[in-house]
Structures are given as C-alpha cells and as structure tokens.
Design a protein around this motif. Structure first.
Motif, short mmCIF file in Angstrom:
data_model
loop_
_atom_site.label_atom_id
_atom_site.label_comp_id
_atom_site.label_asym_id
_atom_site.label_seq_id
_atom_site.Cartn_x
_atom_site.Cartn_y
_atom_site.Cartn_z
N SER A 59 0.85 -1.20 0.00
CA SER A 59 0.00 0.00 0.00
C SER A 59 0.88 1.24 0.00
O SER A 59 2.10 1.15 0.22
N GLY A 60 0.25 2.39 -0.20
CA GLY A 60 0.97 3.66 -0.14
C GLY A 60 1.46 3.94 1.27
O GLY A 60 2.57 4.46 1.46
N THR A 61 0.64 3.62 2.25
CA THR A 61 1.02 3.82 3.65
C THR A 61 2.25 2.97 3.99
O THR A 61 3.19 3.45 4.64
N LEU A 64 5.40 4.52 2.60
CA LEU A 64 5.92 5.62 3.44
C LEU A 64 6.67 5.06 4.65
O LEU A 64 7.77 5.51 4.99
N THR A 85 -3.13 17.05 5.18
CA THR A 85 -2.86 15.93 4.27
C THR A 85 -3.64 14.73 4.77
O THR A 85 -4.28 14.78 5.83
N PHE A 86 -3.54 13.62 4.03
CA PHE A 86 -4.13 12.37 4.47
C PHE A 86 -3.36 11.85 5.69
O PHE A 86 -2.15 12.03 5.79
N THR A 89 0.38 10.04 5.96
CA THR A 89 1.65 10.78 5.91
C THR A 89 2.27 10.83 7.30
O THR A 89 3.41 10.39 7.50
N VAL A 131 4.09 16.53 0.51
CA VAL A 131 2.99 15.80 -0.13
C VAL A 131 2.60 16.59 -1.37
O VAL A 131 2.45 17.82 -1.30
N ASP A 157 5.75 12.16 -0.52
CA ASP A 157 4.47 11.45 -0.50
C ASP A 157 3.77 11.82 -1.82
O ASP A 157 3.11 12.85 -1.92
N ALA A 159 1.53 9.94 -3.26
CA ALA A 159 0.38 9.02 -3.32
C ALA A 159 -0.68 9.52 -4.30
O ALA A 159 -1.36 8.73 -4.95
N GLN A 160 -0.83 10.86 -4.40
CA GLN A 160 -1.88 11.42 -5.26
C GLN A 160 -1.31 11.97 -6.56
O GLN A 160 -2.04 12.63 -7.31
N SER A 181 0.68 5.48 -4.16
CA SER A 181 -0.41 4.60 -3.75
C SER A 181 -1.25 4.22 -4.97
O SER A 181 -1.47 5.06 -5.85
N TYR A 183 -4.35 2.91 -4.28
CA TYR A 183 -5.69 2.84 -3.70
C TYR A 183 -6.68 3.19 -4.83
O TYR A 183 -6.37 4.04 -5.67
N LYS A 186 -7.08 6.69 -6.46
CA LYS A 186 -5.94 7.41 -7.04
C LYS A 186 -6.02 7.35 -8.57
O LYS A 186 -6.74 6.53 -9.13
N ALA A 194 -2.50 -1.39 -2.98
CA ALA A 194 -1.14 -1.59 -3.51
C ALA A 194 -0.41 -0.26 -3.46
O ALA A 194 -1.03 0.80 -3.34
C1 LIG Z 1 -3.80 7.62 -0.34
C2 LIG Z 1 -2.74 8.34 0.37
C3 LIG Z 1 -1.81 7.68 1.18
C4 LIG Z 1 -1.93 6.24 1.57
O1 LIG Z 1 -2.03 5.33 0.54
P1 LIG Z 1 -2.75 3.92 0.81
O2 LIG Z 1 -2.43 3.15 -0.44
O3 LIG Z 1 -4.21 4.19 0.96
O4 LIG Z 1 -2.16 3.31 2.02
C5 LIG Z 1 -0.80 8.43 1.77
N1 LIG Z 1 -0.69 9.74 1.58
C6 LIG Z 1 -1.58 10.42 0.81
C7 LIG Z 1 -1.40 11.89 0.62
C8 LIG Z 1 -2.64 9.75 0.20
O5 LIG Z 1 -3.52 10.43 -0.54
#
Ligand SMILES: *Cc1c(COP(=O)(O)O)cnc(C)c1O
Length: 390
Positions: A59-61, A64, A85-86, A89, A131, A157, A159-160, A181, A183, A186, A194
């Motif tokens: 995953s994205g988390t 990180l 942020t989400f 982070t 981010v 980060d 992720a987006q 990420s 997710y 995204k 993933a």
């Molecule tokens: C979605 C997201 C994550 C986490 O990604 P996951 O795949 O959902 O774990 C982390 N940081 C930001 C800014 C995100 O948008």
C-alpha cells in the motif's frame, strides 16, 4: 441527474474485458505473490517514472513506512510534514517512533509552505516529507534547497501524484525516496490495495526489497526487522493493464477541470484564491465566496478538483444542497492532523495552523473522474451557481 464523486465501474468495455482475462491468467498461473507480474510491473513503472529503481508493495502507507525504516528514522528524530494531508503521511512517521513536526500549507496549491519548513528545522530534524496534494507538485526547488543545506533526506508522498511533473521531472523522483499509492481512488487505481517506492540509490533500493520480505534476502535469514509489505501478483497484473491508459486519464481529468473552471468563472461568483503563486512568496491571497483550484505548476493531474467555500457553515450548506441535487462530494480533510485525537500528546497539537484550519472548514471536492460527461460537469457547475444565487 445523479453525478457520483467517483464511479469506478464506468470503464470502457474493452478494459473490463482485459481485466477479466488478466484475472483468469493469473489464476491459471498459480503464482499469487511477487513473481514475474510484479517484476514486469516494476520495470514498466521505472520506465514511466524515468527512475532507476522501483519496488512494488502492499500500500501507499506501507511505502511511506518502509521509506522511513530504510532511512533509519527512529525515536528522537523529527520529520517535517504538512498538517493538511491524508493521515497516512504523519501516521507512518509516528509509527517509527519519530515525531511528526507539522507545518502549514498555502492557499495557492494546498501544498506545504517552504518558509514554514525552513522555520521548523531543528538539530533533531532528519527528513522532510512533502505531499503533492490533489495531483499537483509541491515547490520542490525550495524543499530540496533546504534539505541539501541542512543534510536532510526527502521522502516525497506522491500518493496522489503519480505522473504529475515538477518542471520536467516526475514527482516522487526528486527527493531521496518517492512513495505512491494505487488505492482505487488514485489516478492509477488497483482493484484493492497496492503501492510503490522509487529511488535512484541502488543501496536504498536493495534495502527496501529486503524490508518488504521481513528483512530477509536469504530465505529464513533475517538481517533486519522488516515486515510483510508484499504486493499481490493479481494487483500488479491489473495495474499493468491500466498503466498504459494513465496519461489519457490525466488528460481527461485536466479537460474536466478546465471546463469546471471556465463554467464557474463565467458565473461571476468564483475567483482564484491568489494573485500570483505564494510558494515563491510573490503572490497575495484573495477572498471570494467561492475559490477555485489554482495551478502553481504548469502540470496538474487533478486527482481531486477541490474548491473552497468561504463563510461560516457555507461549505457544509453547499454540500447538503448538492447532495439534494444528486451530486456526490467529499471533504478532504475535515480535521487537520495536529488536531487529531491520536496526536494530542505532540507539541504541535496546541499550535495554530491558520490555512490548514481554514481549509478543513472550507474545502469541497467535486466529481472530476476521467469518464465524467460534459453534461454532468455543466449540471454540477449550474447547481453550484444556483446555490450562491439562493
Ligand atoms: C492515499 C494516500 C496515502 C496512503 O495510501 P494507501 O495506499 O491508501 O495506504 C498516503 N498519503 C496520501 C497523501 C494519500 O492520498
């Protein structure tokens, strides 16, 4: 008319058919974790990102968290990140035992304020975690400048922002390690969880691969303590099908954004939130009942199209009005991280971050997904304008 915030089922029939064939083929292969689909996906991502090493993960988390682990971030260390942020982070920083040091963001691009980063650096600072929010790059020149001056690592980060550029470089490839990420919301979404890491440092890349497998390079021999951060072969295979369509999806999102912006400016109600960009300290904020997304960077992949509605209770009233008209919206993010219950013990929790706090009361994401139809964009724009004429 019903317009969902995101409709993951609205994909071309050929893509649905190809994903179904892919499922059948992975099922028949009997290989479900890592393996050839994952290696091929990593190679294709490295080429897409123009980067040397990519590591696909759970995953994205987790990406990180692994980045921080690979850089030996540990208790006593400080890592600077935005409060707007989400959660993942800062959650990942906290999980290493290090302290997230929050900074405010800017009303131009919603990204962290480089001058606030400069002010937050102490002798304990080890890393900066910018981010690239909503699909637009943070001001990386200043951030890399600060990192180089103070000997800090930079974990992006992204992720987006997979595919968004800062200048001519891919976001996620400017710092020490970039994290992405997949997710489903995204721009490149898996059919589950993933993520991916990228780095140009071969030693770090090897360390990340080892961390992914419980810190083990040779089976059942553990050099360090890692985790199970592996990606499913199925997700990698699905993502391989979708990656070649990613740039077209970005183009469609940007086209949708342009149509919203033109419609809402034409209504006479909306303004851009700034005159000039504040990242370089050359602009000034503007006020209006409705503020539109602003591009500090020429390249924006619009993972979200986020407007601001000013005035006490107005954002929530608009959201309720749109819900009544069948229009889906989302609030990113209703509570900045320094105000989260789980971070109440941090020194940052009592500080004030005026922009982040305003954003949490004023922002609203409206539908922007690539398959959105013109008529739907016009309907959403008309309903927003109708709310302000009430
Ligand atoms: C979605 C997201 C994550 C986490 O990604 P996951 O795949 O959902 O774990 C982390 N940081 C930001 C800014 C995100 O948008």
């Amino acid at each position: 008319m019903k317009v969902p915030i995101l409709d993951l089922c609205r994909m071309p029939d050929e893509l649905t058919a190809e994903l179904t064939r892919t499922f059948t083929s992975v099922l028949a292969s009997g290989h479900f974790i890592l393996g050839p689909e994952v290696s091929s996906f990593e190679a294709e991502c490295a080429s897409y990102l123009e980067s040397s090493h990519t590591i696909a993960v759970s995953s994205g988390t987790d990406a990180l968290l692994m980045a921080l682990m690979a850089l030996n971030i540990s208790p006593g260390d400080e890592v600077i990140c935005p409060t707007y942020t989400f959660f993942g982070t800062a959650g990942s920083i906290y999980r290493t035992g290090a302290t997230p040091i929050f900074v405010d963001s800017l009303p131009c691009c919603y990204n962290l304020d480089p001058s606030a980063v400069a002010a937050a650096i102490t002798s304990r600072t080890k890393a900066i975690m910018p981010v690239h929010l909503y699909g637009q790059a943070a001001e990386m020149n200043s951030i890399m400048g600060l990192a180089n001056k103070h000997g800090l690592t930079v974990i992006e980060d992204a992720a987006q922002s997979l595919g968004a550029r800062f200048g001519d470089r891919q976001t996620g490839t400017l710092g020490t390690i970039g994290c992405y990420s997949f997710y489903p919301t995204k721009n490149l979404g898996a059919l589950g969880d993933a993520g991916l890491l990228t780095t140009n440092d071969p030693v770090l890349a090897e360390k990340l691969k080892t961390l992914r497998m419980h810190g083990s390079r040779v089976k059942y021999m553990h050099e360090t303590v890692g985790g199970n951060f592996r990606i499913d072969a199925l997700q990698a295979a699905f993502l391989r099908v979708k990656l070649p369509h990613l740039n077209q999806a970005h183009t469609n999102r940007a086209r949708n954004a342009t149509r919203y912006t033109e419609n809402l400016l034409a209504s006479g109600l909306a303004k851009f939130p700034v005159e000039g960009c504040l990242c370089g300290k050359s602009g000034s904020p503007l006020e209006a009942p409705l503020l539109l997304p602003y591009s500090c960077q020429p390249h924006h992949i619009y993972n979200q199209y986020v407007i601001r509605v000013t005035g006490e209770g107005k954002r929530d009233a608009l959201r309720e009005f749109l819900t009544g008209k069948g229009i889906g919206t989302e609030i990113y993010y209703p509570l900045p991280l320094h105000q989260q219950q789980c971070f109440a013990s941090l020194a940052s929790s009592t500080k004030s971050y005026p922009w982040a706090e305003r954003f949490s009361r004023e922002t609203l994401a409206i539908p922007i997904f690539p398959e959105l139809r013109k008529e739907e964009i016009d309907y959403v724009s008309e309903q927003i304008a109708a709310f302000f004429r009430l």
